[in-house]
Design an enzyme around this catalytic site. Structure first.
Site, PDB file in Angstrom:
ATOM      1  N   LYS A   1      60.394 -53.574  42.246  1.00 30.57           N
ATOM      2  CA  LYS A   1      59.091 -53.208  41.680  1.00 30.57           C
ATOM      3  C   LYS A   1      59.244 -52.806  40.207  1.00 30.57           C
ATOM      4  O   LYS A   1      60.374 -52.531  39.756  1.00 30.57           O
ATOM      5  CB  LYS A   1      58.506 -52.043  42.484  1.00 30.57           C
ATOM      6  CG  LYS A   1      59.370 -50.792  42.422  1.00 30.57           C
ATOM      7  CD  LYS A   1      58.932 -49.743  43.432  1.00 30.57           C
ATOM      8  CE  LYS A   1      59.813 -48.515  43.298  1.00 30.57           C
ATOM      9  NZ  LYS A   1      59.543 -47.510  44.325  1.00 30.57           N
TER      10      LYS A   1
ATOM     11  N   TYR B   1      61.043 -37.602   9.960  1.00 32.74           N
ATOM     12  CA  TYR B   1      59.832 -36.786   9.983  1.00 32.74           C
ATOM     13  C   TYR B   1      60.174 -35.307  10.088  1.00 32.74           C
ATOM     14  O   TYR B   1      61.027 -34.913  10.889  1.00 32.74           O
ATOM     15  CB  TYR B   1      58.945 -37.176  11.167  1.00 32.74           C
ATOM     16  CG  TYR B   1      58.180 -38.449  10.944  1.00 32.74           C
ATOM     17  CD1 TYR B   1      57.241 -38.560   9.916  1.00 32.74           C
ATOM     18  CD2 TYR B   1      58.395 -39.558  11.756  1.00 32.74           C
ATOM     19  CE1 TYR B   1      56.543 -39.746   9.716  1.00 32.74           C
ATOM     20  CE2 TYR B   1      57.689 -40.739  11.566  1.00 32.74           C
ATOM     21  CZ  TYR B   1      56.766 -40.824  10.535  1.00 32.74           C
ATOM     22  OH  TYR B   1      56.079 -41.982  10.336  1.00 32.74           O
TER      23      TYR B   1
HETATM   24  C1  LIG Z   1      60.855 -47.244  44.837  1.00 32.85           C
HETATM   25  C2  LIG Z   1      61.050 -47.252  46.290  1.00 32.85           C
HETATM   26  C3  LIG Z   1      62.337 -47.387  46.830  1.00 32.85           C
HETATM   27  C4  LIG Z   1      63.583 -47.348  45.985  1.00 32.85           C
HETATM   28  O1  LIG Z   1      63.904 -46.011  45.695  1.00 32.85           O
HETATM   29  P1  LIG Z   1      65.173 -45.576  44.815  1.00 32.85           P
HETATM   30  O2  LIG Z   1      65.126 -44.097  44.832  1.00 32.85           O
HETATM   31  O3  LIG Z   1      64.968 -46.162  43.460  1.00 32.85           O
HETATM   32  O4  LIG Z   1      66.387 -46.136  45.478  1.00 32.85           O
HETATM   33  C5  LIG Z   1      62.435 -47.501  48.209  1.00 32.85           C
HETATM   34  N1  LIG Z   1      61.343 -47.468  49.001  1.00 32.85           N
HETATM   35  C6  LIG Z   1      60.101 -47.313  48.524  1.00 32.85           C
HETATM   36  C7  LIG Z   1      58.941 -47.263  49.436  1.00 32.85           C
HETATM   37  C8  LIG Z   1      59.918 -47.191  47.153  1.00 32.85           C
HETATM   38  O5  LIG Z   1      58.681 -47.018  46.670  1.00 32.85           O
END
Ligand SMILES: *Cc1c(COP(=O)(O)O)cnc(C)c1O
Length: 344
Positions: A37, A247
């Protein structure tokens, strides 16, 4: 030919594949999938999915259907779970027509999915994180009775901590899987894998650790850095003792200095928290960030590196566990903040 941007996000493919294989081993009898994702946490979902597919991964997790769409032609859609489930009838129809698997999170989503005659789906059970997903009681709803369930998922709230919630969630998830009586079982994210065999089920869902994150002590030494933000030194200049840099002159040169202006700034996700704290690496040397990080530029100390000149590339010190400790950002934010100007 388009001009190349002066910043690039280099991905160590060997390290990525190593991390997946290691997480797959650590998942015991279960197989490791991959959370891709958010554009594979900013690293590039298409490239990551192709590499992990070739390494043997066959379970991919995205948040939205629009993210699944990018994987068409890369991985078998039946191996892609869309975690947030369909948000509308049109989206449910698209997911069904393209053969992806929605993760259904509510009775409303079950209705959307049934209306498409969509076929295989996953179910998310909420066991204590209180975000999305079915409650235990909703699982006995007759609307779920004849769903073609591939995987029963739940998600841990505190996997990287030694919290009593972990065992509680594991028990609730086991009970939910038993009550449903069908489908594969999936609970663990990266840190969850290290909680032991009871948390593995059939498929684990690592994300951050694939990409070089070390979310818990048990993964120290197991995971290799994958993402390396790199940028060009655009200008080298001499700064006299007593002059301010950047800055608000938060850094005043204590002596005459040779400095470099690097094409990397907070618009690229190299946030202002690195002001006066961060460092770039080149040829084994650390080059301190001087003064404030600007939107498109960061100034570094080149006093000890006469060999570096305009046009040379430097690499931000971005080893996730230490970078998180130093910056106050999470390892997840450090990756997903990296901006669109990097060539990937
Ligand atoms: C993002 C996500 C993961 C992965 O989690 P990590 O902590 O990055 O390993 C797994 N399951 C779900 C439902 C997620 O949303």
């Amino acid at each position: 030919m388009l001009p190349e941007p002066p910043l690039r996000l280099t991905l160590d493919e060997t390290a990525l594949i190593h991390n997946w294989h290691r997480l797959n081993e650590l998942s015991g009898a279960a197989r490791a999938g991959a959370a891709v994702k958010a554009n594979a946490y900013g690293l590039g979902a298409v490239r990551v999915a192709r590499l992990l597919r070739d390494a043997g991964c066959r379970d991919f997790f995205v948040a939205y259907a629009s993210e699944a769409a990018e994987l068409v032609g890369i991985v078998d859609p039946a191996q892609v779970s869309i975690l947030h489930g369909p948000q509308s009838a049109d989206e449910a129809a698209w997911v069904a027509a393209n053969g992806f698997r929605p993760v259904l999170n509510s009775i409303a989503q079950v209705q959307l999915w049934r209306a498409t005659n969509g076929g295989a789906c996953d179910l998310m059970v909420d066991t204590g994180i209180n975000r999305i997903g079915f409650s235990q009681e909703q699982l006995s709803d007759p609307l779920l009775a004849d769903l073609d369930v591939t995987t029963v998922l739940s998600h841990l709230a505190s996997a990287e901590e030694d919290s009593p919630l972990n065992a509680l969630q594991q028990q609730r998830w086991s009970a939910a899987c038993a009550a449903l009586g069908r489908g594969e079982r999936s609970l663990a994210n990266s840190a969850g894998i290290m909680l032991g065999a009871d948390f593995h089920g059939d498929v684990t869902r690592p994300g951050i650790a694939l990409y070089g994150g070390v979310p818990c002590a048990a993964l120290e030494g197991e995971i290799r850095q994958v993402a390396f933000p790199e940028a060009v030194i655009m200008q080298v200049r001499q700064v006299q003792a007593g002059q301010g840099i950047g800055y608000n002159s938060t850094f005043v040169a204590p002596r005459d200095m040779r400095v470099g202006v690097v094409a990397l700034g907070y618009a690229d996700g190299y946030l202002r928290c690195w002001s006066g704290k961060g460092a770039m690496l080149a040829g084994g040397k650390r080059l301190d960030v001087l003064g404030r990080v600007s939107m498109d530029m960061t100034v570094i100390d080149l006093s000890q590196t006469p060999e570096l000149s305009e046009g040379d590339w430097v690499t931000a010190d971005y080893f996730l566990p230490t970078a998180a400790a130093l910056s106050g950002l999470s390892q997840y934010e450090l990756l997903t903040a990296l901006g669109r100007r990097f060539s990937r």
